[in-house]
Enzyme design. Structure first.
Site, PDB file in Angstrom:
ATOM      1  CD1 TRP A 106     -36.202 -20.847  10.786  1.00 50.91           C
ATOM      2  CD2 TRP A 106     -36.210 -22.789  11.923  1.00 50.91           C
ATOM      3  NE1 TRP A 106     -37.004 -20.695  11.899  1.00 50.91           N
ATOM      4  CE2 TRP A 106     -37.029 -21.857  12.599  1.00 50.91           C
ATOM      5  CE3 TRP A 106     -36.053 -24.062  12.457  1.00 50.91           C
ATOM      6  CZ2 TRP A 106     -37.692 -22.172  13.799  1.00 50.91           C
ATOM      7  CZ3 TRP A 106     -36.716 -24.381  13.640  1.00 50.91           C
ATOM      8  CH2 TRP A 106     -37.522 -23.447  14.290  1.00 50.91           C
ATOM      9  CG  ASP A 176     -37.289 -25.527   5.943  1.00 49.44           C
ATOM     10  OD1 ASP A 176     -38.526 -25.421   5.772  1.00 49.44           O
ATOM     11  OD2 ASP A 176     -36.739 -25.307   7.040  1.00 49.44           O
ATOM     12  CE  LYS A 200     -43.214 -21.662  10.033  1.00 45.74           C
ATOM     13  NZ  LYS A 200     -43.215 -20.998  11.306  1.00 45.74           N
TER      14      LYS A 200
END
Ligand code: PMP
Length: 364
Positions: A106, A176, A200
């Site tokens: 990511w 992030d 999530k």
């Protein structure tokens, strides 16, 4: 009364398991939201009822994470992926450099987007070690006067998590936190900006949470389109255009649920317990092998291998048949991945540990 619908233990990395209480509350109010006589799905985002839903979600986030007054809470769309671009669009001036710590797939994606928009320096990367670890402090090479320092607090695919945020040394820290926000307490005042896709730990897909320090709102160039500016969404309090209303509503229910669970410290304790149980089983004999080095292990995404790929495939199949769903690892890492976010029950982790033990006994 009808019996409760059957549910599996859902180890998916995201969209992921939600608290049953939240699903039941949404189900109860789906056709007619109390006091509105209509579903949240049908409601104007300009109505007083919806406004109160958004403000309550915001207030609960502020209370849960002790978000200081000079930070703004924004509900955006486009996922964390849009933030890979919005961050540099808003915070990286043409003459400046942004530093990135890359500890997984990511972080790499965040860098790729930022590079399209400005000058990026990789302050550290653990790619050579297949993202099994975090950089040591002396591996980190910072740009003096960088526009910001970006990192990924938890790499969802590789299962590597920062135990705490890196030192920022006066540079705005941008994070992030898609796969670990609100899984533990967070000192927001150490950050310039934190973002997370909701699917999530926070709620359903479709809404992205951004928490940003007010002074950073002014950095964006005048040429940046209105909808891409953090300042627009801050000014309009997340109602600049039609928001993903139902997703924001469910996120609000999850925030209220988090408060009822005892808040972020209580969540951190429970998540540490769940992860410890699973890693202890991984380490017990050597049949299972963790991907991440022990000191960098994620409490959210537990990545591990078996002796052969054939055994891994068999494990996934037999586990699914036993009601343990979504354990296949990401194709880039292989093996298994158990995502055990806030709403994932301790009983499900115990069920996986029992299954692992039995699988090793019969196939080891
Ligand atoms: N960052 C991290 C850490 C993620 O786990 C994900 C999604 N799995 C993303 C970014 C991308 O999020 P989205 O799909 O919401 O754009």
């Amino acid at each position: 009364m009808a019996s409760a619908p059957k549910r599996v233990f859902n180890f998916s990395a995201g969209p992921a398991v939600l608290p049953v209480e939240v699903l039941e509350e949404a189900q109860r109010d789906l056709v007619s939201y109390p006091g509105a006589g209509m579903s949240v799905l049908e409601m104007s985002h300009r109505s007083a009822v919806f406004e109160s839903i958004v403000r309550r979600a915001e207030a609960d986030i502020r209370a849960l994470a002790q978000v200081p007054e000079h930070y703004r809470i924004l509900f955006l769309q486009g996922g964390a992926s849009l933030q890979f671009a919005m961050v540099p669009m808003n915070l990286l001036p043409p003459a400046a450099t942004a530093d990135y710590l890359v500890t997984g797939a990511w972080g790499q994606k965040a860098v790729a987007e930022a590079r399209k928009l400005g000058t990026v320096a990789i302050a550290a990367s653990t790619e050579q070690d297949n993202f099994t670890r975090l950089p040591t402090p002396d591996e980190v090479h910072r740009t003096p006067g960088a526009a910001y320092l970006h990192f990924t607090s938890n790499e969802t695919i590789h299962g590597v998590q920062f135990p705490e945020e890196p030192a920022a040394d006066g540079v705005p820290l941008v994070c992030d936190a898609s796969s670990d926000l609100f899984s533990r307490p967070i000192a927001i005042d150490r950050y310039g900006l934190v973002y997370a896709g909701a699917q999530k730990n926070l709620g359903p897909a479709g809404v992205t949470l951004v928490i940003v320090r007010e002074d950073l709102l002014e950095r964006a160039p005048a040429s940046l389109p209105t909808i891409l500016r953090y300042a627009t969404h801050a000014k309009e309090r997340s109602l600049y255009n039609t928001p993903p209303a139902f997703a924001v509503y469910i996120l609000g229910l999850v925030m209220a649920w988090l408060k009822r669970q005892g808040g972020l410290a209580a969540m951190a304790e429970r998540n540490a317990r769940k992860a410890a149980l699973l890693y202890a089983e991984i380490d017990r004999t050597g049949f299972y092998r963790g991907h991440a080095r022990p000191e960098c292990r994620s409490r959210m995404n537990v990545t591990f291998r078996l002796p052969t790929e054939a055994l891994e495939a068999r494990f996934v199949e037999e586990a699914a048949a036993a009601g343990l769903d979504g354990l296949k690892g990401h194709r880039s890492v292989g093996g298994l991945r158990a995502s055990i976010y806030n709403a994932f029950p301790e009983a499900g982790v115990q069920a996986l540990v029992d299954f692992m033990r039995e699988f090793e006994r019969t196939h080891g």
